[in-house]
Scaffold this motif. Structure first.
Motif, PDB file in Angstrom:
ATOM      1  N   ALA A  68       0.598  -1.099   0.243  1.00  0.00           N
ATOM      2  CA  ALA A  68      -0.240  -0.037   0.130  1.00  0.00           C
ATOM      3  C   ALA A  68       0.890   1.177   0.237  1.00  0.00           C
ATOM      4  N   ILE A  69       0.793   2.452  -0.519  1.00  0.00           N
ATOM      5  CA  ILE A  69       0.785   3.686  -0.656  1.00  0.00           C
ATOM      6  C   ILE A  69       0.109   4.574   0.415  1.00  0.00           C
ATOM      7  N   ALA A  70       0.166   5.590   0.934  1.00  0.00           N
ATOM      8  CA  ALA A  70      -0.204   6.442   1.475  1.00  0.00           C
ATOM      9  C   ALA A  70       0.221   8.145   1.188  1.00  0.00           C
ATOM     10  N   THR A  71      -0.248   8.728   1.117  1.00  0.00           N
ATOM     11  CA  THR A  71       0.474  10.355   0.735  1.00  0.00           C
ATOM     12  C   THR A  71      -0.432  11.283   1.627  1.00  0.00           C
ATOM     13  N   SER A  72       0.539  11.988   2.376  1.00  0.00           N
ATOM     14  CA  SER A  72      -0.120  12.960   3.799  1.00  0.00           C
ATOM     15  C   SER A  72       0.310  14.435   3.392  1.00  0.00           C
ATOM     16  N   GLY A  73       0.105  16.236   3.081  1.00  0.00           N
ATOM     17  CA  GLY A  73       0.644  17.145   3.380  1.00  0.00           C
ATOM     18  C   GLY A  73      -0.286  18.003   2.859  1.00  0.00           C
ATOM     19  N   ASP A  74       0.299  18.795   2.662  1.00  0.00           N
ATOM     20  CA  ASP A  74      -0.088  20.395   3.242  1.00  0.00           C
ATOM     21  C   ASP A  74      -0.611  21.008   2.084  1.00  0.00           C
ATOM     22  N   TYR A  75      -0.918  20.636   0.578  1.00  0.00           N
ATOM     23  CA  TYR A  75      -1.615  21.089  -0.806  1.00  0.00           C
ATOM     24  C   TYR A  75      -2.635  21.073  -1.041  1.00  0.00           C
TER      25      TYR A  75
END
Length: 322
Positions: free
Chosen positions: A228-235
């Motif tokens: 699995a892959i996940a991304t957290s960001g401020d954009y």
């Protein structure tokens, strides 16, 4: 609710199927290879899998199991569905593992800064005393596995936004497993999980988005197989407060949005629930502590930093680093 489209790869090869629909304020999708005709019960089962997560763990639904737990008095036991119990258990584990960087007890701060269902304006949150009243992560809930029940140990509002979506992706994967599908890529928004390969032994490819608040662009592509892959960001989710752009990711120790240079964190993990929560924790930990934590746990992580308007990358494990 959902729709299906089928494209032939070759007369004697598995066919490509696509199922998608709406959930959790966004969209879910499943791409998989199988026989010409899939079980007609599959589309409804897939929707039911993600819908159950939304109905159980949404802060935005007043009748959800999470909202019910948030409204009971401190110390009162509440029976919860086994799926939600699993998410709470994992959330507390990653919270302790990260030294409190991942904390599901930040619901009041999330709402105070304008990112919750309450609709409060973010600029009303300045000077909030929330940060000084935070207990340790392990002191916010008590879990009773035998009875699948929990009770709050502090007067906090729980928020599962940093982990529930990833769990929803895992539930989609389990749904396809039950139907005998062994080659798939499932996702909710940017959180993805894959099993097997595409025909021709070709791995699944997942785009990693560039953390740009104005435009959508691809930073790179990662291959994914049985993970699995996940991304957290401020954009994507942010607000303007007194002329300053603030992220929706809350630093539990401060009770306010994170202010470090990390623009996004992408994590590879065994499950999407773990990847989702770890990405949030690493956003909070920041450049130095986050890299040290990732190295100590031998995580596959891509940090994208924003400094003076320029982006730079730190890749660990499969992302090309140490």
């Amino acid at each position: 609710m959902s729709k299906t489209s089928t494209d032939a790869i070759a007369a004697d090869a598995p066919r490509r199927h696509v199922l998608n629909g709406t959930t959790m304020g966004t969209r879910y999708s499943a791409i998989f290879y199988g026989p010409d005709r899939v079980d007609p019960a599959l589309p409804a089962a897939l929707f039911a899998a993600v819908d159950a997560v939304d109905r159980q763990m949404s802060n935005w639904k007043s009748q959800s199991d999470l909202s019910r737990l948030n409204h009971v008095p401190v110390g009162e036991w509440v029976e919860v569905p086994p799926e939600m119990f699993e998410v709470l258990k994992t959330a507390l584990h990653i919270g302790k593992l990260s030294g409190g960087a991942f904390d599901i007890g930040v619901g009041d701060a999330v709402s105070a800064w304008g990112f919750g269902p309450g609709g409060r304006q973010a600029n009303d949150a300045a000077g909030s005393p929330i940060s000084n009243q935070r207990p340790d992560t392990g002191e916010i809930l008590e879990l009773d596995a035998a009875a699948s029940r929990v009770r709050k140990l502090a007067p906090l509002t729980l928020d599962l936004c940093g982990i529930a979506k990833g769990f929803g992706v895992d539930e989609m994967a389990r749904c396809l497993d039950r139907f005998g599908i062994t080659s798939y890529l499932v996702g909710i928004d940017g959180e993805m999980r894959a099993r097997g390969e595409k025909p021709g032994r070709e791995p699944w490819s997942v785009a990693v988005e560039r953390p740009d608040r104005q435009n959508r662009d691809i930073l790179g592509v990662m291959t994914l197989e049985d993970g699995a892959i996940a991304t957290s960001g401020d954009y994507r989710h942010f607000a303007e407060v007194n002329g300053e752009t603030v992220s929706h990711t809350i630093d539990p120790s401060e009770g306010r949005p994170v202010t470090n240079p990390v623009a996004s964190v992408t994590v590879l993990a065994r499950t999407c629930m773990e990847a989702d929560a770890l990405a949030t924790a690493l956003m909070v930990l920041g450049e130095k502590k986050g890299v040290a934590f990732a190295l100590s746990r031998q995580l596959d992580v891509l940090f994208v930093l924003r400094k003076d308007g320029k982006l730079s990358e730190i890749g660990l494990g499969r992302f090309g680093g140490a």
